[in-house]
Motif scaffolding. Structure first.
Motif, PDB file in Angstrom:
ATOM      1  N   PRO A  33      58.173  43.260  34.527  1.00 48.20           N
ATOM      2  CA  PRO A  33      57.335  42.421  33.660  1.00 48.20           C
ATOM      3  C   PRO A  33      57.904  42.306  32.250  1.00 48.20           C
ATOM      4  O   PRO A  33      58.239  43.298  31.609  1.00 48.20           O
ATOM      5  CB  PRO A  33      55.988  43.139  33.663  1.00 48.20           C
ATOM      6  N   GLY A  34      58.033  41.062  31.783  1.00 49.12           N
ATOM      7  CA  GLY A  34      58.502  40.814  30.445  1.00 49.12           C
ATOM      8  C   GLY A  34      60.000  40.873  30.278  1.00 49.12           C
ATOM      9  O   GLY A  34      60.491  40.758  29.158  1.00 49.12           O
ATOM     10  N   ALA A  35      60.747  41.077  31.336  1.00 51.23           N
ATOM     11  CA  ALA A  35      62.204  41.171  31.240  1.00 51.23           C
ATOM     12  C   ALA A  35      62.837  40.532  32.459  1.00 51.23           C
ATOM     13  O   ALA A  35      62.165  40.230  33.439  1.00 51.23           O
ATOM     14  CB  ALA A  35      62.641  42.628  31.110  1.00 51.23           C
ATOM     15  N   LEU A  36      64.134  40.322  32.412  1.00 51.05           N
ATOM     16  CA  LEU A  36      64.892  39.717  33.513  1.00 51.05           C
ATOM     17  C   LEU A  36      64.297  38.386  33.946  1.00 51.05           C
ATOM     18  O   LEU A  36      64.368  38.002  35.114  1.00 51.05           O
ATOM     19  CB  LEU A  36      64.962  40.676  34.706  1.00 51.05           C
ATOM     20  N   GLY A  37      63.700  37.678  33.006  1.00 48.20           N
ATOM     21  CA  GLY A  37      63.109  36.380  33.314  1.00 48.20           C
ATOM     22  C   GLY A  37      61.720  36.432  33.890  1.00 48.20           C
ATOM     23  O   GLY A  37      61.132  35.398  34.204  1.00 48.20           O
ATOM     24  N   CYS A  38      61.170  37.620  34.062  1.00 49.20           N
ATOM     25  CA  CYS A  38      59.843  37.774  34.667  1.00 49.20           C
ATOM     26  C   CYS A  38      58.744  37.485  33.650  1.00 49.20           C
ATOM     27  O   CYS A  38      58.911  37.704  32.446  1.00 49.20           O
ATOM     28  CB  CYS A  38      59.660  39.187  35.208  1.00 49.20           C
ATOM     29  N   THR A  39      57.613  37.016  34.142  1.00 48.79           N
ATOM     30  CA  THR A  39      56.436  36.933  33.297  1.00 48.79           C
ATOM     31  C   THR A  39      55.887  38.335  33.065  1.00 48.79           C
ATOM     32  O   THR A  39      56.351  39.308  33.656  1.00 48.79           O
ATOM     33  CB  THR A  39      55.331  36.098  33.961  1.00 48.79           C
ATOM     34  N   ASN A  40      54.899  38.414  32.216  1.00 52.58           N
ATOM     35  CA  ASN A  40      54.152  39.657  32.112  1.00 52.58           C
ATOM     36  C   ASN A  40      53.303  39.820  33.357  1.00 52.58           C
ATOM     37  O   ASN A  40      53.114  38.883  34.142  1.00 52.58           O
ATOM     38  CB  ASN A  40      53.272  39.640  30.865  1.00 52.58           C
ATOM     39  N   SER A  41      52.778  41.016  33.571  1.00 52.55           N
ATOM     40  CA  SER A  41      51.840  41.209  34.678  1.00 52.55           C
ATOM     41  C   SER A  41      50.476  40.662  34.277  1.00 52.55           C
ATOM     42  O   SER A  41      50.099  40.661  33.105  1.00 52.55           O
ATOM     43  CB  SER A  41      51.726  42.699  35.025  1.00 52.55           C
ATOM     44  N   PHE A  42      49.738  40.177  35.259  1.00 53.98           N
ATOM     45  CA  PHE A  42      48.421  39.590  35.030  1.00 53.98           C
ATOM     46  C   PHE A  42      47.370  40.380  35.794  1.00 53.98           C
ATOM     47  O   PHE A  42      47.684  41.152  36.706  1.00 53.98           O
ATOM     48  CB  PHE A  42      48.412  38.119  35.453  1.00 53.98           C
ATOM     49  N   ALA A  43      46.130  40.168  35.444  1.00 54.14           N
ATOM     50  CA  ALA A  43      45.049  40.942  36.055  1.00 54.14           C
ATOM     51  C   ALA A  43      44.889  40.616  37.529  1.00 54.14           C
ATOM     52  O   ALA A  43      44.623  41.502  38.341  1.00 54.14           O
ATOM     53  CB  ALA A  43      43.742  40.702  35.307  1.00 54.14           C
ATOM     54  N   THR A  44      45.051  39.344  37.900  1.00 59.91           N
ATOM     55  CA  THR A  44      44.847  38.921  39.286  1.00 59.91           C
ATOM     56  C   THR A  44      45.873  37.851  39.644  1.00 59.91           C
ATOM     57  O   THR A  44      46.515  37.253  38.763  1.00 59.91           O
ATOM     58  CB  THR A  44      43.435  38.339  39.509  1.00 59.91           C
ATOM     59  N   LEU A  45      46.004  37.578  40.926  1.00 57.00           N
ATOM     60  CA  LEU A  45      46.874  36.499  41.367  1.00 57.00           C
ATOM     61  C   LEU A  45      46.377  35.166  40.824  1.00 57.00           C
ATOM     62  O   LEU A  45      47.168  34.305  40.426  1.00 57.00           O
ATOM     63  CB  LEU A  45      46.935  36.451  42.888  1.00 57.00           C
ATOM     64  N   GLY A  46      45.062  34.975  40.793  1.00 58.16           N
ATOM     65  CA  GLY A  46      44.512  33.734  40.255  1.00 58.16           C
ATOM     66  C   GLY A  46      44.910  33.503  38.815  1.00 58.16           C
ATOM     67  O   GLY A  46      45.269  32.387  38.420  1.00 58.16           O
ATOM     68  N   ASP A  47      44.889  34.559  37.995  1.00 61.92           N
ATOM     69  CA  ASP A  47      45.283  34.429  36.592  1.00 61.92           C
ATOM     70  C   ASP A  47      46.763  34.070  36.471  1.00 61.92           C
ATOM     71  O   ASP A  47      47.147  33.234  35.643  1.00 61.92           O
ATOM     72  CB  ASP A  47      45.016  35.744  35.853  1.00 61.92           C
ATOM     73  N   LEU A  48      47.601  34.707  37.278  1.00 62.35           N
ATOM     74  CA  LEU A  48      49.034  34.416  37.221  1.00 62.35           C
ATOM     75  C   LEU A  48      49.317  32.980  37.636  1.00 62.35           C
ATOM     76  O   LEU A  48      50.120  32.277  36.999  1.00 62.35           O
ATOM     77  CB  LEU A  48      49.803  35.389  38.109  1.00 62.35           C
ATOM     78  N   VAL A  49      48.683  32.510  38.706  1.00 62.96           N
ATOM     79  CA  VAL A  49      48.904  31.136  39.161  1.00 62.96           C
ATOM     80  C   VAL A  49      48.462  30.140  38.096  1.00 62.96           C
ATOM     81  O   VAL A  49      49.144  29.135  37.835  1.00 62.96           O
ATOM     82  CB  VAL A  49      48.174  30.894  40.494  1.00 62.96           C
ATOM     83  N   THR A  50      47.344  30.407  37.445  1.00 65.70           N
ATOM     84  CA  THR A  50      46.890  29.530  36.360  1.00 65.70           C
ATOM     85  C   THR A  50      47.938  29.447  35.265  1.00 65.70           C
ATOM     86  O   THR A  50      48.252  28.369  34.749  1.00 65.70           O
ATOM     87  CB  THR A  50      45.562  30.039  35.787  1.00 65.70           C
ATOM     88  N   HIS A  51      48.506  30.585  34.896  1.00 67.08           N
ATOM     89  CA  HIS A  51      49.550  30.611  33.866  1.00 67.08           C
ATOM     90  C   HIS A  51      50.785  29.830  34.314  1.00 67.08           C
ATOM     91  O   HIS A  51      51.356  29.056  33.531  1.00 67.08           O
ATOM     92  CB  HIS A  51      49.945  32.056  33.553  1.00 67.08           C
ATOM     93  N   LEU A  52      51.196  30.017  35.561  1.00 60.97           N
ATOM     94  CA  LEU A  52      52.399  29.343  36.045  1.00 60.97           C
ATOM     95  C   LEU A  52      52.208  27.835  36.134  1.00 60.97           C
ATOM     96  O   LEU A  52      53.153  27.073  35.912  1.00 60.97           O
ATOM     97  CB  LEU A  52      52.796  29.911  37.408  1.00 60.97           C
TER      98      LEU A  52
END
Length: 929
Positions: free
Chosen positions: A308-327
């Motif tokens: 998370p936060g490195a190697l091109g990765c996003t940060n970690s998110f609380a849920t899959l739904g939150d991550l998909v919204t961000h993406l």
């Protein structure tokens, strides 16, 4: 014979297809790009001058932190600045999202000290920081200056073109920087007074004592594997890293390396072995290292390990739904993987990934990798990620792969994937979902009602996608989906390409209102082949176990099908012009329609079919031959007439087939225009003929009169209309009662793996001969309430087993191979039980299946038992308990350690009996719970 070679070619293709599809998807995931942290590392490594470099300093003994020379005070203006400006010319902080976007996607310009942007001495703009670095490196520039980067809009943002890993390492080594410390959290390890005006951290991993080629990086034992914050990005919530200062991660994880202006030579102590215990020294105190655990989902480019936060990765998110919204708001422009931590995800609502709403991301490959251990830098996936909400990916164009995920108990369809590319599922389960388990669609499957005449409306593929589908069902289940109100299938696949499946389990899927759902597995392929390998189980689906449509010349290969208790057909398949093969060991019990039905215009080959209480076997081709090989056993055929029905435009070949007990038809009804050959077979106790050959094609009305009928060691007994009848004016009948029929050396039915069907035989299938063993008849003993006068010997050299049947509906079938003497007694009430039943269990009926002088549990044999169920309890919650010598255990949940197995813990048969199957005898009771 062309069909025989197909048996082998399909097996080879099944393997090749699975490898090809997996590698295709994985290759799409391997593309990765350099990240923001490495950009900044190279900027400062290249452009901040130092007094010493690795090339200038000869090898010397390591010095301790106290012995390290302090840096000289930096002179004013020495070093490099990075300034980000917006379109209005205003300065933008690097720590903002706009600043981060500029670093990744802007067009940088370099100006020497004393010159502003656009003045003399400044360079032209570069397409990326990578281009600038390469150019500056080649010019050997060491002049102080400033890099200006202008912000870009999100729509114009692209991916920065970066040097390769080798180029980056060379650039770093050629720079004249001196690294004087490594920051871990808010602490510095081996720090030598850093100019407080320098606020940038370079990021590089410590590998074997060096920071990815960063000269003099302190990767000594106190910091090997440590992770620090990169302050230039830590205010963006999607990329910020907050890590325990004493956290340990793999050696290739990034570390923050503080860069000072001009310094003296700094050397560090050698790094210890990576296998040695790692400690972090903070303020002269030793603290134990704990794993750096980063919880929840994270997206990473390609197949990069989740950091998370490195190697091109996003940060970690609380849920899959939150991550998909961000993406969806910050679309990646490359292939990537969403890593999901093992355990329950708490999204709560449907996860919708709508490719039709994206502006390019949908063209890339996407992987959902569940079961992640949650450790930054680790790609280990030891567990399963579970969701109590649906996941839908649709309108996609790239490949989609999903692994180690469970979706359960939703009020909708559990998992839906719609893409034009390949779809790969591995260790994915969907259970208890109201509208079905999983739908995989890469052909835009839909209902065509465009014709004015409703009679011409039908389901079809609307899209032109050519992707294939691969599902490895090992350790997976697509069961208990659908509801009485809505209905749903366990697994539905609709594709224009190949479909390759392995070890599929799809049980108890429910038919709903409007006759929707209720099938364990449904597959449609419009232009590809369908291959189902491994062991495949379809129990108690309310419509059928599995159905296949293979169109436009595609072929079908199935093996090891186990189907029971369906209201309609066990397995059905239709092919336009392709060939069909059913291989391995195949068992069908209690199907309301045909056990197996295949309709084709190509060749049909089937082997080793065991069918009990089914509608029989139906094989039909209008442009080919039919081969029924191996050892086949059909008995107690009910509901639909003929036990074995075969129609072929060419030849029919049958061997080692027993057809017994057809309630409303012939034992075998055959029609062909070529030769009919039957070897070593037996037809008895059928309501009409044992064998009837010759009839009119139901489709064309033309007569199917064979050229010849050859009966070689074929026996008949007790058939209602007679042994056999052959129609056809020119048909030649040949009989040979002395034809040799092979018997397995072990006696009986060989390995007994399929309830008396006979040996699967280790003999290879060839075009010259078929040599599997001949199935022997069962020794059926019927008796009244008086019971058996003495046990019945299990003689597997003359019988496939013994059936003990009471007139009141109790039965116990001992299936070879087994030894000893069998008997059975009925338990009429709970007074005769060896112990009290568990609380909440009400006694219904019981039986004691006995075996004397035999080996228990059976090595390969089985014991199938049935209780009669009172009419008022047919809809009740029923279960079977077994007395293990000290307590009652439930067959549906018990696990034995002595080799005892429960093959089926019980189901209601169409004639109102509760049937179950084990490999051991004993005391069993049916209870209401």
């Amino acid at each position: 014979m062309r069909i025989i070679s197909l048996v082998f070619s399909f097996k080879i293709q099944a393997y090749n297809w699975s490898i090809h599809i997996k590698e295709n998807v994985m290759s799409q995931k391997r593309h990765s790009f350099s990240i923001l942290a490495i950009i900044v590392s190279m900027v400062f490594s290249l452009l901040v001058p130092t007094r010493a470099s690795a090339d200038d300093v000869p090898p010397s003994e390591p010095v301790s932190q106290e012995e390290a020379l302090p840096p000289e005070p930096a002179s004013e203006g020495q070093g490099v600045d990075v300034v980000i400006i917006d379109e209005a010319g205003q300065t933008v902080q690097m720590s903002t999202p706009e600043g981060e976007n500029a670093l990744l996607n802007g067009q940088p310009v370099w100006c020497p000290d004393g010159s502003s942007l656009g003045e003399a001495g400044c360079s032209g703009s570069y397409g990326s920081i990578g281009d600038l670095l390469v150019d500056v490196s080649s010019s050997n520039s060491s002049q102080d200056g400033t890099i200006y980067i202008q912000t870009t809009s999100a729509e114009a943002a692209g991916v920065a073109e970066m040097p390769s890993a080798d180029q980056a390492s060379d650039l770093l080594q050629e720079s004249e920087n001196a690294v004087v410390g490594i920051q871990v959290g808010d602490e510095m390890v081996d720090v030598v007074d850093v100019d407080p005006n320098v606020q940038a951290n370079a990021v590089a991993p410590c590998v074997e004592g060096e920071a990815s080629g960063v000269e003099n990086a302190d990767c000594s034992g106190s910091v090997v594997g440590a992770v620090a914050e990169a302050h230039i990005v830590d205010s963006d919530p999607s990329y910020a890293v907050n890590v325990d200062p004493v956290a340990e991660v793999p050696a290739d994880a990034p570390v923050a390396v503080e860069v000072a202006p001009e310094t003296e030579e700094v050397l560090s102590e050698p790094a210890p072995s990576l296998d040695a215990p790692v400690e972090v020294v903070l303020n002269d105190e030793v603290a134990p290292v704990e794993p750096a655990v980063i919880r929840d989902p994270v997206w990473c480019p390609g197949a990069n390990a989740p950091t998370p936060g490195a190697l091109g990765c996003t940060n970690s998110f609380a849920t899959l739904g939150d991550l998909v919204t961000h993406l969806l708001l910050n679309e990646p422009a490359q292939d990537g993987t969403i890593w999901i931590e093992q355990g329950a995800d708490l999204t709560g609502a449907t996860v919708d990934l709508d490719g039709s709403a994206t502006s390019g991301w949908e063209a890339y490959s996407l992987a959902l990798q569940g079961g992640w251990d949650g450790i930054s830098g680790s790609a280990n996936t030891p567990g399963i990620s579970s969701f109590a909400n649906p996941i839908y990916i649709y309108g996609w164009g790239g490949n989609v792969s999903i692994s180690r995920i469970l979706i359960h108990d939703t009020t909708e369809l559990g998992l839906g994937v719609n893409t034009q590319g390949d779809i790969v599922l591995d260790n994915v389960s969907a259970t208890g979902n109201d509208f079905g388990g999983v739908v995989l669609d890469n052909c835009d499957w839909g209902y065509d009602d465009s014709d004015p005449d409703p009679a011409n409306w039908y389901w079809r593929c609307f899209g032109a996608g050519t992707g294939s589908v691969y599902v490895d069902g090992t350790n997976s289940s697509f069961s208990d989906n659908g509801s009485i109100a809505f209905g749903g299938n366990g697994l539905g696949i609709y594709s224009n390409g190949d479909v390759v499946l392995n070890n599929i389990t799809a049980d108890r899927n429910q038919l709903g209102g409007g006759y929707v759902g209720g099938t364990g597995l449904e597959v449609v392929s419009t232009f590809g082949d369908v291959v189902v390998t491994g062991t495949n189980q379809f129990y108690a689906n309310s419509v059928s176990g599995a159905s296949f449509q293979v169109q436009n010349g595609g072929n079908l290969y199935l093996e090891n099908l186990n189907v029971n208790n369906t209201d309609w057909n066990g397995v059905s398949a239709s092919l336009d012009t392709g060939d069909a093969v059913v291989a391995g060991n195949n068992s069908f019990i209690n199907t309301g329609g045909d056990a197996l039905i295949i309709l084709s215009n190509g060749e049909i080959y089937a082997e080793n079919i065991y069918a009990n209480m089914t509608g029989g076997l139906h094989l039909e081709t209008h442009n080919g031959s039919v081969y029924l090989a191996g050892s086949n056993y059909f008995y107690n055929t009910i509901y639909q007439g003929h036990v074995v029905f075969i129609q072929a435009s060419n030849d029919i070949f049958i061997e080692n087939t027993v057809s017994v007990g057809g309630d409303n038809g012939d034992g075998m009804k055959l029609g062909a225009n070529g030769d009919v050959t039957i070897n070593c077979s037996y037809s008895a106790n059928n309501s009409e003929y044992g064998l009837e050959v010759g009839f009119n094609d139901w489709l064309t009305g033309n007569p199917l009169d064979p050229t010849s009928v050859n009966l070689n060691s074929v026996a008949f007994s007790n058939n209602g209309f007679g042994d056999y009848v052959v129609y056809g004016l020119n048909t030649v009948l040949n009989t040979d009662s002395g034809y040799p029929c092979p018997v397995p050396a072990s006696g009986g039915n060989g390995n007994g793996d399929n309830d008396g069907r006979g040996s699967n035989s280790s003999q290879p299938i060839s075009s010259q001969s078929f040599l599997p063993s001949f199935p022997l008849p069962f020794n059926i003993i019927s008796f009244g309430n008086e019971g058996l006068s003495s046990p019945i010997l299990l003689d597997c050299s003359t019988n496939s087993g013994v059936v003990l049947s009471f007139v009141n509906g109790f039965s116990a079938t001992y299936i070879c191979p087994a030894s000893g003497s069998a008997s059975m007694t009925i338990i009429g009430d709970s007074n005769g039980l060896p112990g009290a039943l568990p609380e909440g269990s009400t006694f219904v009926v019981g039986l004691n299946a006995l075996l004397t002088n035999g080996v228990v549990p059976f090595v390969d044999g089985r014991l199938q038992m049935s209780f009669p169920v009172p009419a008022d309890l047919l809809g009740a919650n029923l279960s079977v308990l077994f007395w293990n010598g000290t307590a009652w255990v439930e067959l549906s949940t018990v696990v034995f350690t002595d080799g005892s197995l429960v093959y089926n813990s019980g189901f209601i048969t169409p004639d109102g009996k509760f049937q179950f199957e084990t490999n051991f005898p004993g005391i069993f009771v049916l209870v209401k719970k």
